[in-house]
Design a protein around this motif. Structure first.
Motif, short mmCIF file in Angstrom:
data_model
loop_
_atom_site.label_atom_id
_atom_site.label_comp_id
_atom_site.label_asym_id
_atom_site.label_seq_id
_atom_site.Cartn_x
_atom_site.Cartn_y
_atom_site.Cartn_z
N ALA A 81 0.83 -1.21 0.00
CA ALA A 81 0.00 0.00 0.00
C ALA A 81 0.86 1.26 0.00
O ALA A 81 0.52 2.26 -0.65
CB ALA A 81 -0.93 -0.01 1.22
N LYS A 103 1.93 2.59 -3.25
CA LYS A 103 0.90 3.36 -3.94
C LYS A 103 0.80 4.78 -3.39
O LYS A 103 0.73 5.75 -4.15
CB LYS A 103 -0.46 2.65 -3.79
N THR A 104 0.81 4.89 -2.07
CA THR A 104 0.58 6.20 -1.45
C THR A 104 1.84 7.05 -1.39
O THR A 104 1.77 8.26 -1.19
CB THR A 104 0.05 6.04 -0.02
N ILE A 116 -6.05 1.33 3.51
CA ILE A 116 -5.91 0.41 2.38
C ILE A 116 -5.73 -1.02 2.87
O ILE A 116 -6.30 -1.97 2.33
CB ILE A 116 -4.74 0.83 1.47
N GLU A 144 -9.08 -2.41 4.09
CA GLU A 144 -9.98 -2.65 2.97
C GLU A 144 -9.54 -3.87 2.16
O GLU A 144 -10.37 -4.69 1.75
CB GLU A 144 -10.03 -1.41 2.06
N THR A 145 -8.23 -3.98 1.94
CA THR A 145 -7.70 -5.10 1.15
C THR A 145 -7.90 -6.42 1.89
O THR A 145 -8.24 -7.44 1.28
CB THR A 145 -6.21 -4.89 0.85
N ALA A 182 -3.31 -4.38 -2.91
CA ALA A 182 -3.03 -3.25 -2.01
C ALA A 182 -2.38 -2.08 -2.72
O ALA A 182 -2.33 -0.97 -2.19
CB ALA A 182 -2.16 -3.72 -0.84
N GLN A 196 -3.69 -0.87 -5.22
CA GLN A 196 -4.87 -0.26 -5.85
C GLN A 196 -4.71 -0.13 -7.36
O GLN A 196 -4.80 0.96 -7.94
CB GLN A 196 -5.19 1.08 -5.20
#
Length: 247
Positions: free
Chosen positions: A101, A104-105, A124, A127-128, A160, A162
């Motif tokens: 994650a 991504k962020t 994240i 949610e994942t 993760a 996204q």
């Protein structure tokens, strides 16, 4: 969403992908079938940038990502789970998801920083974990969970980031029938706006989740169509030397 244009790759005298072209629409779930040695994993390696094709292009969401390296393709929205686990055994499931994650962020600028300090990363991860049915295992080390749960986590790590498109290389490899059924449910429960390209030998899974099926044989596309068409294909029966009625 993902377009593969005339990908071609040779290793010496071995022609492993021959002018392969595919187009996946946004939200499509396509399964790639083919016998061992058909070029399926080599195709994936070219899509994610681990292998450079001799010719051809990879287009993701209208962007030509062929010149990009592996991290840049991941940032562009292309993610992958592997046939063999590529997890950090000494970390918890939560920490494995957090590292993905954070890519991504952008929360991790140094390997020494704890990605879980970042609120967006934590969200994240949670949610994942729900998507891949991992919530009860989040705080267990990877070394402590079963092989089947590791396979779920492998998919979770891919999710993760996204991504726009997820490539899954034999997600049910090495797991038993009960766990395979859980994978069917998990994949069917994933958001329908997520585009999936899956290599699979499990015919039950293939026909259960696929919107479309592509078959590779000796590096070339020999079939591309709907699951019902695949079931009735005499060509595919010949390739697999078995009956598709029981698939």
């Amino acid at each position: 969403m993902l377009e593969i244009k005339n990908l071609d790759k040779r290793f010496g005298a071995i022609h492993v992908t021959k002018d392969v072209s595919l187009r996946l629409k946004a939200g499509e779930r396509r399964v790639i079938l083919g016998p061992n040695g058909a070029g399926k994993t080599t195709l994936f390696n070219q899509l994610v940038g681990e292998i450079t094709p001799d010719k051809g292009k990879v287009i993701l969401d209208s962007q030509d990502i062929t010149p990009l390296d592996v991290p840049a393709r991941a940032r562009a929205g292309l993610s992958r789970s592997y046939q063999k686990n590529t997890l950090f055994d000494g970390l918890t499931c939560r920490e494995n998801l957090a590292l993905a994650a954070a890519c991504k962020t952008g929360a991790v600028r140094s390997v020494f920083r704890d990605a879980l300090r970042d609120k967006a990363v934590r969200e994240i991860v949670e949610e994942t974990a729900v998507l891949v049915h991992m919530t009860p295992y989040l705080d267990q080390r990877v070394s402590e969970i079963s092989y089947g749960i590791r396979r779920q986590l492998e998919v979770g790590v891919a999710l993760a980031t996204q991504p726009l498109v997820v490539l899954m290389d034999e997600p049910t490899s090495g797991i038993g029938p009960e766990m395979s059924h859980a994978f069917h449910t998990m994949i069917n429960d994933l958001p329908r706006d997520l585009t999936l390209l899956i290599i699979e030998h499990d015919m039950d899974l293939a026909f259960d989740v696929a919107d479309s099926i592509t078959v590779l044989n000796y590096g070339e596309v020999v079939f591309d169509g709907a699951p019902d068409e695949a079931r009735g294909s005499s060509l595919l029966r010949d390739i697999y030397l078995g009956s598709w009625e029981d698939a």
